[in-house]
Design an enzyme around this catalytic site. Structure first.
Site, PDB file in Angstrom:
ATOM      1  N   ASP A 152       0.790  -1.233   0.000  1.00 56.91           N
ATOM      2  CA  ASP A 152       0.000   0.000   0.000  1.00 56.91           C
ATOM      3  C   ASP A 152       0.824   1.287   0.000  1.00 56.91           C
ATOM      4  O   ASP A 152       0.268   2.358   0.149  1.00 56.91           O
ATOM      5  CB  ASP A 152      -0.950  -0.005   1.213  1.00 56.91           C
ATOM      6  CG  ASP A 152      -0.201  -0.213   2.523  1.00 56.91           C
ATOM      7  OD1 ASP A 152       1.000   0.026   2.555  1.00 56.91           O
ATOM      8  OD2 ASP A 152      -0.837  -0.625   3.503  1.00 56.91           O
ATOM      9  N   GLU A 153       2.146   1.190  -0.127  1.00 55.21           N
ATOM     10  CA  GLU A 153       2.947   2.406  -0.029  1.00 55.21           C
ATOM     11  C   GLU A 153       4.029   2.474  -1.102  1.00 55.21           C
ATOM     12  O   GLU A 153       4.605   1.469  -1.483  1.00 55.21           O
ATOM     13  CB  GLU A 153       3.599   2.491   1.365  1.00 55.21           C
ATOM     14  CG  GLU A 153       2.589   2.248   2.470  1.00 55.21           C
ATOM     15  CD  GLU A 153       2.997   2.824   3.819  1.00 55.21           C
ATOM     16  OE1 GLU A 153       4.014   3.527   3.890  1.00 55.21           O
ATOM     17  OE2 GLU A 153       2.277   2.554   4.789  1.00 55.21           O
TER      18      GLU A 153
END
Length: 400
Positions: free
Chosen positions: A125-126
């Site tokens: 997610d990053e």
DNA sequence: TCTGGGGTCCTTTTCCTT
DNA sequence: TCTGAAGGAAAAGGACCC
């Protein structure tokens, strides 16, 4: 360099917004049957009453992430499910769904690289983005581009996204947390003292619980207090390399580039048992798990097109102490039997009298298949039995 | 009823060779 | 032949991150 740090927030169940929800690793859940009834129903139409509650769960596992409503009760990432159930029994417990995360992960990264090709993958997610060379990237200090990225991700995936903008990765990461969810924050070098220095040291990516404790014991709580220490003093107390890094980090200095490509160093599989096992009394069960771990590592290696030379095991005893053993072979391998044999020799070198809670198998010293003299001729595309690449990396998924 | 799984990187220890 | 220093690779552990 100008850097973005972007993290997406997954909101998969709109009807649960505002409710205490935790997502956690629950392998065997009797109440999964409830959700199975709704297997063909769109997520948004599943009635809230159909979701299982934390208080009805009994077993091992930790929370991967929690909604803000759940955090009000003191539960949060990495907390044991049993402890969380005491704090917030009425919370809804959802299982993790890696296939789904990977799908969305791939989509949002595609969207970003179409706009800004220099992207560093930091897990599901990053990402970090170097937007120095992106046309129009400097408009309004990066805000215009950040808004474009947010909008494009939302249109493609329905996910919101928090973005931090700063002169380097260290500060961009901290900035991204200022305005969650779905926010944009910009930190300039001039704002180091006003925005960064008041924060607790833990907010620096690389200062964990251990270091934080050591710092606090020295009376250092904020980043500003850390920056006030002499560089040499920090080196004396935290080592040459880490001490110097602490000093630079406190002053907001970070020269690391955005790394767009990297090769894996090791590939591993591990599992925590439902109950602690004994090497003698539970020999058959343990043996089957061990073999399965070796087979899964071998399958991962083959599917990804790697082979390794260092075979290792990891085990965790019932008192949570872990040990590792490894052994380097003459030749690289991705073969389950070879891995199982070498890992078996490693197992002979540890204390097997005590009860075990976890067993793991790891292969390191990797190289790409076909890269060396003894390499097996095998194309990565054909190597695997499963379809679709599995990203290495995090399980942590933000959600609100 | 404590405490997941998959990684990276770093430091220290141990062992082997020269 | 014995001993010791030096250096590198491998092994072990630990901190940290998502």
């Amino acid at each position: 360099m100008d850097a973005f740090y972007a993290s997406v927030e997954l909101l998969r169940y709109p009807q649960l917004k505002g409710l205490p929800v935790v997502i956690g690793g629950a392998r065997r859940r009797p109440d999964n049957a409830l959700l199975l009834q709704y297997a063909d129903v769109p997520l948004a139409e599943i009635p809230v009453a159909a979701f299982p509650l934390l208080k009805d769960y009994a077993g091992r596992g930790v929370i991967t992430t929690a909604t803000y409503a759940a955090r009000q009760f003191g539960v949060g990432s990495a907390m044991g499910l049993m402890k969380a159930a005491k704090l917030c029994p009425q919370a809804i417990l959802l299982p993790v769904d890696f296939d789904e995360y990977r799908k969305y992960s791939r989509r949002f990264k595609e969207v970003i690289t179409e706009i800004a090709p220099l992207m560093e993958d930091r897990g599901v997610d990053e990402v970090y983005i170097d937007f120095t060379e992106v046309p129009g990237g400097q408009r309004e200090g990066g805000r215009v581009l950040a808004r474009l990225i947010q909008k494009s991700i939302f249109e493609a995936t329905g996910l919101t996204c928090s973005i931090g903008v700063a002169p380097n990765k260290l500060l961009a990461k901290m900035a991204s947390e200022f305005n969650k969810p779905n926010g944009i924050s910009i930190v300039t070098p001039q704002e180091l003292q006003s925005l960064i220095w008041p924060l607790p040291c833990r907010k620096i990516n690389g200062i964990g619980p251990k270091t934080d404790e050591k710092l606090q014991a020295q009376g250092i709580r904020t980043i500003g207090e850390l920056a006030a220490r002499e560089r040499d003093w920090l080196i004396e107390h935290f080592g040459k390399s880490y001490g110097a890094w602490l000093f630079e980090a406190a002053w907001g200095r970070d020269e690391r580039p955005v790394v767009t490509e990297s090769e894996p160093v090791s590939i591993s599989r591990e599992t925590t048992f439902e109950r602690d096992l004994h090497a003698v009394r539970d020999k058959a069960e343990l043996g089957a798990i061990f073999t399965s771990l070796c087979e899964r590592v071998a399958a991962d290696l083959q599917r990804k097109g790697y082979e390794g030379r260092t075979i290792g095991i990891k085990l965790r005893y019932d008192d949570f102490k872990s040990v590792t053993r490894d052994q380097t072979l003459d030749q690289h391998t991705a073969d389950a039997k070879t891995i199982r044999q070498a890992a078996g020799l490693c197992l002979k070198r540890v204390d097997l009298q005590r009860r075990l809670r976890l067993l793991g198998v790891r292969v390191g010293s990797l190289r790409r298949v076909g890269a060396g003299d003894a390499a097996v001729q095998q194309r990565p595309d054909e190597a695997g039995t499963t379809t679709g690449a599995i990203d290495s990396g995090a399980i942590n998924l933000p959600l609100f």
